[in-house]
Design a protein around this motif. Structure first.
Motif, short mmCIF file in Angstrom:
data_model
loop_
_atom_site.label_atom_id
_atom_site.label_comp_id
_atom_site.label_asym_id
_atom_site.label_seq_id
_atom_site.Cartn_x
_atom_site.Cartn_y
_atom_site.Cartn_z
N VAL A 177 0.86 -1.18 0.00
CA VAL A 177 0.00 0.00 0.00
C VAL A 177 0.90 1.23 0.00
N ALA A 178 0.76 2.02 -1.05
CA ALA A 178 1.54 3.24 -1.15
C ALA A 178 0.78 4.37 -0.44
N GLU A 179 1.51 5.14 0.32
CA GLU A 179 0.87 6.23 1.06
C GLU A 179 1.49 7.57 0.69
N SER A 180 0.63 8.56 0.70
CA SER A 180 1.13 9.91 0.45
C SER A 180 0.16 10.90 1.10
N GLY A 181 0.61 12.15 1.19
CA GLY A 181 -0.25 13.16 1.78
C GLY A 181 -0.06 13.30 3.28
N VAL A 187 -3.44 9.40 1.47
CA VAL A 187 -3.95 8.75 0.27
C VAL A 187 -3.29 7.40 0.20
N LYS A 188 -4.09 6.37 0.07
CA LYS A 188 -3.53 5.02 0.05
C LYS A 188 -3.88 4.35 -1.25
N ARG A 189 -2.88 3.84 -1.89
CA ARG A 189 -3.11 3.17 -3.17
C ARG A 189 -2.47 1.80 -3.17
N LEU A 190 -3.13 0.90 -3.83
CA LEU A 190 -2.57 -0.41 -4.00
C LEU A 190 -1.46 -0.31 -5.05
N ALA A 191 -0.30 -0.85 -4.76
CA ALA A 191 0.80 -0.76 -5.71
C ALA A 191 1.43 -2.13 -5.91
N LEU A 192 2.02 -2.27 -7.08
CA LEU A 192 2.61 -3.55 -7.45
C LEU A 192 3.93 -3.27 -8.14
N MET A 193 4.95 -4.02 -7.79
CA MET A 193 6.24 -3.81 -8.47
C MET A 193 7.02 -5.11 -8.49
N ASP A 194 8.01 -5.15 -9.37
CA ASP A 194 8.90 -6.30 -9.35
C ASP A 194 9.67 -6.28 -8.04
N ARG A 195 10.26 -7.40 -7.70
CA ARG A 195 10.99 -7.48 -6.44
C ARG A 195 12.09 -6.44 -6.34
N PRO A 425 13.49 0.05 -3.06
CA PRO A 425 13.11 1.38 -3.53
C PRO A 425 11.61 1.48 -3.82
N THR A 426 10.96 2.49 -3.27
CA THR A 426 9.57 2.76 -3.63
C THR A 426 9.44 4.26 -3.82
N PRO A 427 8.58 4.68 -4.73
CA PRO A 427 8.49 6.12 -5.03
C PRO A 427 7.83 6.92 -3.90
N LEU A 428 6.98 6.24 -3.11
CA LEU A 428 6.27 6.95 -2.03
C LEU A 428 6.47 6.16 -0.75
N ASP A 429 5.80 6.60 0.28
CA ASP A 429 5.79 5.80 1.50
C ASP A 429 5.14 4.45 1.18
N ALA A 430 5.57 3.45 1.90
CA ALA A 430 5.07 2.11 1.61
C ALA A 430 4.81 1.36 2.90
N VAL A 431 3.66 0.68 2.95
CA VAL A 431 3.33 -0.15 4.12
C VAL A 431 2.68 -1.44 3.62
N ASP A 432 2.53 -2.37 4.54
CA ASP A 432 1.73 -3.56 4.27
C ASP A 432 2.18 -4.37 3.04
N PRO A 433 3.45 -4.72 2.97
CA PRO A 433 3.92 -5.45 1.78
C PRO A 433 3.50 -6.92 1.79
N ASP A 434 3.35 -7.47 0.61
CA ASP A 434 3.15 -8.91 0.49
C ASP A 434 3.99 -9.40 -0.67
N TRP A 435 4.72 -10.49 -0.44
CA TRP A 435 5.64 -11.00 -1.43
C TRP A 435 4.94 -12.09 -2.24
N SER A 436 5.02 -11.99 -3.54
CA SER A 436 4.33 -12.98 -4.39
C SER A 436 5.09 -14.29 -4.38
N PRO A 437 4.44 -15.34 -4.84
CA PRO A 437 5.19 -16.58 -5.08
C PRO A 437 6.07 -16.37 -6.31
N LEU A 438 6.86 -17.35 -6.67
CA LEU A 438 7.61 -17.27 -7.92
C LEU A 438 6.61 -17.18 -9.05
N LEU A 439 6.87 -16.31 -10.01
CA LEU A 439 5.92 -16.14 -11.10
C LEU A 439 5.94 -17.37 -12.01
N PRO A 440 4.82 -17.64 -12.64
CA PRO A 440 4.76 -18.82 -13.50
C PRO A 440 5.60 -18.65 -14.76
#
Lengths: 440, 347
Positions: A177-181, A187-195, A425-440
């Protein structure tokens, strides 16, 4: 996989025995204990790749660079500067001249080639043991060009697996969850990025509050809590189509969802008139099963990798501690007994550890404990650490940390043994991370 | 307030767009990768043909433009790989979701994979030619100690055969050149190896024969198999058992050299009581003739043990030639080294 590996090895050993007489064991006279060694990253040469079309020149450098960055980020490897490499990518095409690579003291060598394959790419690599000349691994990946980084990560995973004996973890993503403001209007947004932080994107626009994204075991879906119309709901999103569906209805306010290991069910918490209990939701039928019925606050349920036991958090003994119970809700037993307020437990995909956060002595810690309650220990300490999540190999954790001085929240990774703390590295504040399994 | 929130969000978005060129693209789907095993010896040549496709494929679809659309249809994306000529054969191994591990098992079938694998078939002939070149070069050894490693390509080849067989042969790396030197099946390597250090072995053998003649006690002189030179019985050695003092000195000499070359696999940290016993057979000039993991069963099923064992062998090869007193060769010809990971890490 283990058995296959074992079988192959046995065959290999038999072959060796047949062709080469065993060493004369009975006569070994000298026995030496090696009780020292160099505790340092393994020197590995990741050579620029060969390529056969001019437009691939850049990728032929970028792919191995990304691979090397992955490997170095584990702390187990040190890349040897490519400027010191004794052979060019093209010279490396065949078997490397190991004598030359030994001179720069490279212990392992990754060489590869990238070429066009239809509309996409074919990327192949080979991993060599420089001092024995052994070919340790080699794969070819065919993929759309836009996904070239995945090839780099897959190579890093293959190398990591072969040289550490542990599972891979580079070709993965992290949702958070990316946070700003300002604090009053976050403002909280769901964000997704490569490891490694690349390919960052937002999945929601920030108009609604979002919490606790969790990957499905296939890595293609995400479940999370979002406030819509002033009420929290649980939503599941298909990451490939972007389609979202609402789960429920629930008898109260539902939160803290987490998938079971086969992705067919969710564990979650439902609060009815101020009392939280644990439930299981069958995603296919929508059937909801109550697992606990206790006046205390029970929350944050999560399965072990076999879906036979559930770890959760409860204040039934006064302060929040971790508990285990059987799949059907029976057999509740307390897991942790140290002082402090425990929270957000998560079971390692390997089953050998449960990670959690705990507030103790005025500090926040990420900690780990064995599923039998042994070895309970903190691995971090700071002003505010929370929300641990395991990498698919179960050896590394990601968590969120708040820095009170800079007033930032960032994601960090750390080994289960407490080593190798690194910021993601994240562009904004970041909380609540979840790590994906290995991608198919 | 809600409006304010929205405004704030918008502002942030704008800033972000500028800052990180990030958008809310619905998560770009990641089509499953097609994974294929690659043989050890790149059949660059054979693949040359596919290279042509390059010419044909010059269509510049590579620009990101193409991919975006692709996102939605992952399955299709996966299907796309077909462009690669070889896909059919590879799919089996490739499909494996877990990257390598699964991909590896299929190795056996790999033999069939199109152009690439044919390598397996041609192993011997082609292989031989390729590898040789490198060696000759090595000959012009550099004065440096490390360089010295190279000059003895023969012994190493042999040693490798032994050592290697346990680990690498396992997968399909049946590729040509490797096949020869790695001795996947032991036999071929055997022959090769024999050829290679024939000379060296012969001198060793001569030496031993002399000793044997002198000692000659119980009838234990039978040489093993035909390759007797390699296994030259050490009975003779036993006769002249070195004094404890000398053994202690040798132990110190060996450890002092080897530990500097042993890069401890950091991933194995935290594994309690891990020790790996490796038996080395050395040549009179301190090179590794053969190495053998004593606990083969564990080597076969415990990946971390295997990694540590490999690091141990790498360490000794990296240090070779070991500088040990030649006159007591009999005492150090075979050395068991006990790599004690736990103590090494706690020290």
């Amino acid at each position: 996989m283990t058995t296959t590996f074992a079988r192959r090895t046995v065959l290999a050993l038999l072959g060796a025995g047949a062709g080469l007489s065993a060493l004369p064991r009975a006569f070994a006279q000298l026995r030496v204990d090696i009780t020292r060694g160099r505790v340092e990253p393994l020197a590995i040469a990741v050579a620029p790749f060969a390529y056969d079309a001019p437009e691939l020149a850049r990728l032929a450098r970028d792919i191995p660079d990304v691979t090397a960055a992955d490997l170095e980020s584990s702390g187990f490897f040190r890349r040897i500067d490519p400027r010191a490499h004794p052979e060019t990518p093209d010279e490396l095409g065949e078997v490397p001249r190991f004598d030359l690579w030994r001179r720069i003291d490279a212990q392992a060598l990754v060489a590869g080639r990238v070429r066009l394959a239809g509309a996409g790419l074919a990327v192949e690599f080979r991993l060599w043991d420089v001092f024995t000349g052994e070919h340790l691994a080699g794969f070819r990946y065919v993929l759309p060009r836009a996904h070239w980084r995945r090839a780099a990560h897959r190579i890093a995973d293959a190398v990591y697996v072969r040289l550490t004996g542990e599972g891979g973890w580079f070709d993965t993503r992290i949702a958070y969850v990316a946070e700003s403001g300002p604090a009053t209007r976050r403002v909280k947004r769901l964000a997704l990025m490569d490891r490694d932080g690349a390919n960052h994107r937002f999945l929601t626009d920030g108009r609604e509050l979002v919490m606790t994204p969790r990957f499905a075991p296939d890595g293609r879906r995400l479940v999370y809590v979002a406030w819509r119309g002033g009420r929290p709901g649980i939503f599941e999103r298909d990451l490939e189509t972007g389609r979202e569906r609402t789960l429920g209805p629930f008898p109260g306010t539902a939160f803290a969802p987490r998938y079971g290991p086969d992705g067919s069910e969710l564990l979650l918490t439902v609060a009815v008139r101020g009392n939280s209990d644990l439930y299981r939701l069958d995603l296919a039928t929508g059937r909801l099963t109550r697992l606990t019925d206790h006046p205390a606050i029970d929350t944050s349920p999560g399965y072990d990798p076999d879906a036979r036991r559930i770890v959760f958090n409860s204040d039934r003994a006064g302060t929040p501690q971790l508990y285990l119970m059987d799949r059907d809700g029976g057999g509740v037993r307390r897991l942790t007994f140290r002082p402090g307020r425990y929270g957000s437990p998560v079971w390692s995909p390997r089953g050998d550890w449960i990670a959690y956060s705990v507030v103790r002595g005025g500090y926040f810690h990420i900690g780990v404990v064995r599923p039998d309650g042994a070895d309970d220990r903190p691995i971090t300490r700071s002003f505010f650490d929370e929300s641990p999540s395991f990498a698919p190999n179960g050896r590394i954790l990601v968590f969120a940390r708040q820095d009170p001085v800079r007033d930032t929240r960032r994601l960090f990774t750390i080994g289960v043994d407490g080593s190798g703390l690194r910021e993601l590295p994240t562009p904004l504040d970041a909380v609540d991370p979840d790590w994906s399994p290995l991608l198919p | 307030m809600r409006r304010a929130l929205a405004v704030s969000a918008l502002l942030h978005l704008a800033a972000l767009a500028l800052l990180a060129r990030l958008g809310f693209t619905p998560a770009p789907p990641s089509p499953p990768l097609v994974v294929e095993l690659v043989a050890a010896v790149p059949e660059v040549e054979p693949e040359a043909p596919p290279a042509d496709p390059v010419a044909t494929a010059p269509r510049p679809p590579r620009e990101e433009a193409a991919p975006p659309p692709a996102p939605p249809a992952d399955e299709t994306a996966a299907a796309e790989p077909p462009p690669d000529p070889s896909p059919p054969a590879t799919p089996p191994p490739a499909e494996s979701p877990p990257p390598i591990p699964e991909a590896e098992p299929p190795p056996p079938p790999v033999s069939t994979p199109t152009a690439r694998t044919p390598a397996a078939a041609a192993p011997t002939p082609e292989a031989a030619p390729a590898p040789p070149p490198p060696r000759p070069h090595t000959a012009p050894a550099v004065p440096r100690r490390l360089a010295a490693l190279r000059p003895a390509p023969r012994p190493r080849a042999a040693a490798r055969a032994t050592v290697r067989s346990p680990s690498p042969p396992r997968p399909r790396p049946v590729r040509v050149a490797e096949a020869v030197r790695t001795a996947p099946d032991g036999v071929r390597a055997d022959v090769q190896a024999e050829d290679s250090f024939e000379t060296l072995l012969r001198s060793v053998e001569r030496l031993e024969r002399r000793e044997r003649a002198e000692e000659r006690r119980a009838g234990r002189g039978r040489d093993r198999e035909a390759g007797r030179p390699r296994t030259a019985p050490l009975e003779a050695v036993g006769a002249r058992r070195p004094a404890p003092v000398e053994l202690a000195r040798l132990q110190r000499l060996v450890e002092d050299q080897v530990y500097r070359c042993w890069t401890i696999p950091l991933a194995a940290r935290g594994i309690r009581g891990l020790r790996v016993l490796v038996r080395f057979e050395l040549t009179p000039d301190g090179r590794v003739r053969a190495a053998e993991i004593v606990d083969r069963a564990r080597y076969g099923k415990d990946p971390v043990f295997r990694i540590v064992a490999e690091s141990a062998i790498r360490a000794v090869r990296r240090c070779a030639p070991l500088r040990l007193p030649r006159e007591s060769y009999a005492a150090w010809r075979t050395i068991e080294m006990n790599f004690d990971l736990e103590r090494a890490l706690s020290g």
